[in-house]
Design an enzyme around this catalytic site. Structure first.
Site, PDB file in Angstrom:
ATOM      1  N   GLU A 210       4.934  -5.993   3.903  1.00 39.19           N
ATOM      2  CA  GLU A 210       3.822  -4.917   4.757  1.00 39.19           C
ATOM      3  C   GLU A 210       4.117  -6.220   5.939  1.00 39.19           C
ATOM      4  O   GLU A 210       2.808  -6.994   5.328  1.00 39.19           O
ATOM      5  CB  GLU A 210       2.559  -4.234   4.418  1.00 39.19           C
ATOM      6  N   CYS A 244      -3.809  -6.967  11.404  1.00 38.91           N
ATOM      7  CA  CYS A 244      -2.071  -6.107  11.478  1.00 38.91           C
ATOM      8  C   CYS A 244      -1.648  -5.599  12.435  1.00 38.91           C
ATOM      9  O   CYS A 244      -0.432  -5.573  13.139  1.00 38.91           O
ATOM     10  CB  CYS A 244      -1.148  -6.616   9.702  1.00 38.91           C
TER      11      CYS A 244
END
Length: 453
Positions: A210, A244
């Site tokens: 990720e 993010c």
């Protein structure tokens, strides 16, 4: 460093003992994790305040609540997820049992991130435990207070051999990556993701990465700008931009750029007051290195709001940049800070072209009252996930897998997808020793003529 091998070996021995196989054991460990969280909310909040200046409410809302929801969702769904899954039969297998059986992978390494150091370390662990694995946790050393807390709490509540916590920086992580794991879950930068993947390849270990990237936010002229800008400002500036899936930059028609700036400014004032530095809701940059990197991206000639900072406290004011050149430094890397560039495009097609000329992002956002605009944006671009007319919230839904694509990562997790990610889906065919007559055609010698279908 030699201790790392013994810790991993102990986790493997504990897994090989078979004690993670019963679903009841997994549920008990998840309940212990749940109890650990609920009994230590103050400590978790204090660690997050020390590292990121999060207050008690933002600590709970941004990090803890999602993990507790994930545990609840997983406990409720686990028995169904773990059941053997029947599959369709062919003409030749009508008398057989055909199904997919989910089995644990073994020992999973979870490498957490510093920006949401509780959530992004513990949430992947939930799925790995549910799938029946041993889990070696490596919290980020950058959020050192949280790393210390997790290494203290987890052994107090959970099986010490199955779920060890390893603290340390690059040397310790480098040694960890030399070990053989059955799956590695890493959250962080693309550059380090490549290092993790290269290390995993030596053992043919599958990875879930990720990562991140520059998540675009297209704002259509046919849009309620008051609502859009409030939602964008919330997602961009929470955690001081260190998210993010934060909207990295805005794409809009030049005719609405000034209006967007004014409405973003209004939202920022509503959220953080006249001086965000004094707001208990506004965070700080994690360390001096990241602070310097972010302020180097601010072009003073493009500042429409903010553009100030205080190095001793690592405060950077919410900053908006206008008429940003796509070739400027702020558009060459993920910002990961409270700086919002606005790039002008003159059409939806130009926005789509702009997005597609760059690496695939972790998230994409589009604001429009026109469903055709939203559907076209989704159909003609690629990203890890999409939220239309809001930001970030798609990653909070346990039935929506969360992950990247291309440079923003590979694989996904959350909810049932986490269970699947950390399981081997084993194809099973169970046949009787009777009815041998039906199998004679497959044995030599071959017939003289080919059969007709």
């Amino acid at each position: 460093m030699s201790n790392i091998s013994s810790i991993v070996n102990r986790a493997r021995d504990a897994f090989n003992s078979g004690k993670t196989r019963p679903l009841q054991f997994r549920v008990e460990q998840l309940e212990a994790l749940q109890r650990m969280i609920n009994e230590n909310l103050k400590g978790i909040s204090k660690a997050l305040a020390s590292n990121l200046r999060k207050n008690e409410w933002t600590s709970y809302y941004e990090e803890v609540a999602h993990v507790l929801d994930e545990i609840d969702f997983t406990i409720k769904g686990l028995s169904d997820w773990a059941e053997d899954e029947p599959v369709a039969k062919t003409r030749q297998t009508q008398e057989d049992d055909l199904y997919i059986h989910s089995e644990p992978l073994g020992v999973v390494l979870v490498i957490g991130a510093w920006n949401y150091p509780f959530n992004l370390t513990i949430q992947p662990m939930v799925g790995a435990i549910a799938a029946g694995n041993a889990v070696v946790l490596k919290p980020s050393e950058v959020s050192d207070h949280m790393a210390d807390l997790l290494s203290t709490l987890i052994p107090q509540y959970m099986d010490k051999d199955l779920y060890p916590v390893i603290k340390g920086g690059v040397p310790e992580t480098t040694e960890l990556l030399k070990e053989k794991f059955d799956h590695i879950m890493y959250t962080g930068s693309t550059a380090v993701g490549k290092i993790v993947m290269a290390a995993a390849a030596k053992h043919l270990t599958p990875v879930t990465l990720e990562l991140g990237g520059k998540s675009p936010c297209y704002v259509d002229k046919d849009c309620d700008l008051d609502v859009a800008c409030r939602r964008i400002a919330w997602g961009k500036f929470m955690n001081s931009g260190q998210t993010c899936v934060a909207p990295d930059y805005i794409l809009c028609d030049p005719s609405i750029q000034n209006e967007i700036v004014e409405k973003l400014k209004k939202s920022l004032k509503d959220f953080y007051g006249e001086d965000a530095k004094q707001s208990h809701d506004y965070g700080r940059i994690i360390n001096d290195r990241h602070f310097q990197r972010v302020i180097n991206l601010i072009d003073s000639k493009k500042v429409a709001h903010g553009g100030t900072w205080d190095q001793p406290s690592r405060y950077i004011a919410p900053t908006i940049l206008v008429d940003v050149d796509p070739q400027s430094p702020v558009m060459q890397e993920e910002i990961f800070g409270p700086v919002m560039p606005i790039v002008c495009v003159r059409s939806l097609d130009e926005a789509i072209k702009f997005i597609n000329q760059r690496e695939k992002p972790l998230a994409l956002y589009v604001f429009s009252n026109n469903d055709k605009v939203i559907k076209k944006m989704i159909a003609e671009t690629s990203s890890g996930g999409v939220t239309a007319n809001d930001v970030i919230v798609h990653i909070t839904v346990p039935t929506l897998p969360f992950g990247g694509v291309g440079n923003s990562g590979m694989g996904a997790y959350h909810g049932k997808k986490s269970f699947e990610t950390f399981s081997h889906r084993r194809s099973c065919l169970v046949r009787s020793l009777r009815n041998e007559e039906a199998n004679k055609a497959r044995y030599p010698p071959s017939p003289a003529k080919m059969p007709r279908h």
